[in-house]
Design an enzyme around this catalytic site. Structure first.
Site, PDB file in Angstrom:
ATOM      1  CB  SER A   8      14.538 -13.075   6.766  1.00 32.59           C
ATOM      2  OG  SER A   8      14.880 -13.925   5.692  1.00 32.59           O
ATOM      3  CG  HIS A  33      11.368 -11.065   4.360  1.00 28.07           C
ATOM      4  ND1 HIS A  33      10.874 -10.020   3.599  1.00 28.07           N
ATOM      5  CD2 HIS A  33      12.497 -11.482   3.729  1.00 28.07           C
ATOM      6  CE1 HIS A  33      11.683  -9.810   2.567  1.00 28.07           C
ATOM      7  NE2 HIS A  33      12.675 -10.691   2.617  1.00 28.07           N
ATOM      8  CG  ASP A  35      14.413 -13.815   1.666  1.00 26.68           C
ATOM      9  OD1 ASP A  35      14.214 -12.721   1.102  1.00 26.68           O
ATOM     10  OD2 ASP A  35      14.719 -13.932   2.858  1.00 26.68           O
ATOM     11  CG  MET A  37      16.742 -16.661  -3.095  1.00 24.52           C
ATOM     12  SD  MET A  37      18.250 -16.922  -2.157  1.00 24.52           S
ATOM     13  CE  MET A  37      17.941 -15.815  -0.774  1.00 24.52           C
ATOM     14  CG  HIS A  66      12.647 -10.404  -1.305  1.00 21.62           C
ATOM     15  ND1 HIS A  66      13.822 -10.227  -0.599  1.00 21.62           N
ATOM     16  CD2 HIS A  66      12.895  -9.906  -2.544  1.00 21.62           C
ATOM     17  CE1 HIS A  66      14.728  -9.657  -1.368  1.00 21.62           C
ATOM     18  NE2 HIS A  66      14.202  -9.459  -2.557  1.00 21.62           N
ATOM     19  CG  MET A  68      15.684 -12.040  -4.325  1.00 17.25           C
ATOM     20  SD  MET A  68      16.615 -12.494  -2.863  1.00 17.25           S
ATOM     21  CE  MET A  68      15.269 -13.138  -1.871  1.00 17.25           C
ATOM     22  CG  MET A 137      17.750  -6.006  -2.158  1.00 18.02           C
ATOM     23  SD  MET A 137      17.009  -7.176  -0.999  1.00 18.02           S
ATOM     24  CE  MET A 137      18.430  -7.955  -0.249  1.00 18.02           C
ATOM     25  CG  PHE A 143      24.156 -15.965  -0.163  1.00 13.41           C
ATOM     26  CD1 PHE A 143      24.147 -17.351  -0.231  1.00 13.41           C
ATOM     27  CD2 PHE A 143      24.551 -15.248  -1.288  1.00 13.41           C
ATOM     28  CE1 PHE A 143      24.538 -18.010  -1.391  1.00 13.41           C
ATOM     29  CE2 PHE A 143      24.942 -15.894  -2.458  1.00 13.41           C
ATOM     30  CZ  PHE A 143      24.940 -17.284  -2.506  1.00 13.41           C
ATOM     31  N   GLY A 144      21.600 -14.981   3.445  1.00 12.47           N
ATOM     32  CA  GLY A 144      21.443 -14.347   4.752  1.00 12.47           C
ATOM     33  C   GLY A 144      22.814 -14.127   5.373  1.00 12.47           C
ATOM     34  CG  ASP A 175      15.694  -8.251   2.840  1.00 11.09           C
ATOM     35  OD1 ASP A 175      16.261  -8.815   3.785  1.00 11.09           O
ATOM     36  OD2 ASP A 175      15.172  -8.865   1.886  1.00 11.09           O
ATOM     37  N   GLY A 176      18.534  -6.942   4.740  1.00  9.20           N
ATOM     38  CA  GLY A 176      19.922  -7.389   4.613  1.00  9.20           C
ATOM     39  C   GLY A 176      20.850  -6.759   5.632  1.00  9.20           C
ATOM     40  N   GLY A 197      17.126 -11.542   9.491  1.00 11.35           N
ATOM     41  CA  GLY A 197      17.255 -12.995   9.509  1.00 11.35           C
ATOM     42  C   GLY A 197      18.229 -13.421  10.581  1.00 11.35           C
TER      43      GLY A 197
HETATM   44  C1  DX5 Z   1      18.835 -11.837   1.135  1.00  8.06           C
HETATM   45  C2  DX5 Z   1      17.426 -11.901   1.615  1.00  8.06           C
HETATM   46  C3  DX5 Z   1      17.229 -11.467   3.016  1.00  8.06           C
HETATM   47  C4  DX5 Z   1      17.985 -12.267   4.027  1.00  8.06           C
HETATM   48  C5  DX5 Z   1      18.259 -11.321   5.171  1.00  8.06           C
HETATM   49  O1  DX5 Z   1      18.852 -12.065  -0.221  1.00  8.06           O
HETATM   50  O2  DX5 Z   1      16.596 -11.078   0.810  1.00  8.06           O
HETATM   51  O3  DX5 Z   1      15.853 -11.419   3.353  1.00  8.06           O
HETATM   52  O4  DX5 Z   1      17.308 -13.384   4.507  1.00  8.06           O
HETATM   53  O5  DX5 Z   1      19.058 -11.975   6.076  1.00  8.06           O
HETATM   54  P1  DX5 Z   1      19.988 -11.191   7.093  1.00  8.06           P
HETATM   55  O6  DX5 Z   1      19.104 -10.371   7.969  1.00  8.06           O
HETATM   56  O7  DX5 Z   1      20.677 -12.296   7.819  1.00  8.06           O
HETATM   57  O8  DX5 Z   1      20.939 -10.345   6.292  1.00  8.06           O
HETATM   58 ZN    ZN Z   2      14.482 -10.775   1.494  1.00  6.59          ZN
END
Ligand code: DX5
Ligand code: ZN
Length: 218
Positions: A8, A33, A35, A37, A66, A68, A137, A143-144, A175-176, A197
């Protein structure tokens, strides 16, 4: 299928994004990937079309985008134009999910549906055959670097059972909060694709972290 790893880029160093994409190109990752938002569906704003288009111009792996965002269907065509090959929409943001998945497919992209941590897998019973993949999810989106929510492991098993029962070929993406500890458990439960990520980009050697995620889950 052998499981896939999708780094990600939300966790990448944006001042050196091109270098991050090149490192992913040279790695064993299968997807990239991305993201998106909108600050409405989730309490954060990431990046949009100009950045994705630049990523696509150097990426040598398919872009897994993805969304959001609210009313994602307004932008399917734009995402296709800037280079998305996989496109997923949230169940919670889609009033006409059947139509959305079909239009993504008709545009030539893989169509995915995403479930927030609180949304049960059983709600997919009448739609799973229309999706090329389901993204579960394992953190609240936005957020990462968040902590993995463990009940997703049972959701993977439930989803796998639903997919088999429906005779579908839908892939399961997680994811997450994916890390070196939970990755083997996710694959064992039935996950096909792991997004990561922080686990990848906090590592000094991105390629080695991706290899490790592959090896740990073999
Ligand atoms: C969160 C995102 C993820 C995020 C994952 O909303 O959809 O893709 O980047 O990051 P990590 O692996 O750090 O949780
Ligand atoms: Zn994602």
């Amino acid at each position: 299928m052998k499981h896939w790893i999708a780094p990600s880029v939300l966790s990448a160093d944006f001042l050196h994004l091109g270098e991050a994409i090149n490192q992913i190109n040279r790695s064993s990752a299968e997807l990239i990937h991305i993201d998106v938002m909108d600050g409405v569906f989730v309490p954060n704003i990431s990046y949009g079309f100009p950045i994705i288009s630049q990523i696509a111009s150097v990426a040598e792996k398919p872009l897994d985008v993805h969304l959001m965002i609210t009313q994602p269907e307004r932008y399917f065509e734009r995402f296709r134009e800037v280079g998305a090959q996989w496109l997923s929409v949230h169940y919670e943001a889609s009033i006409h999910l059947h139509r959305s998945l079909n239009s993504i497919r008709q545009m030539g992209m893989k169509a995915g549906v995403v479930l927030n941590p609180h949304t049960p897998v059983s709600l997919l019973a009448d739609i799973v055959t229309e999706a090329d993949y389901v993204l579960l999810m394992s953190v609240n989106p936005g957020f990462g670097g968040q902590i993995f929510i463990t009940n997703v492991i049972q959701k993977i098993r439930d989803l796998k059972e639903l997919i088999l029962r429906k005779n579908a070929t839908t892939l399961i993406e997680i994811d997450g909060g994916v890390d070196f500890i939970n990755a083997p458990l996710l694959v064992e439960a039935g996950a096909d694709i792991l997004v990561a990520g922080n686990t990848i980009f906090s590592h000094a050697d991105i390629g080695a972290a991706i290899d490790k995620l592959h090896q740990l889950t073999e």
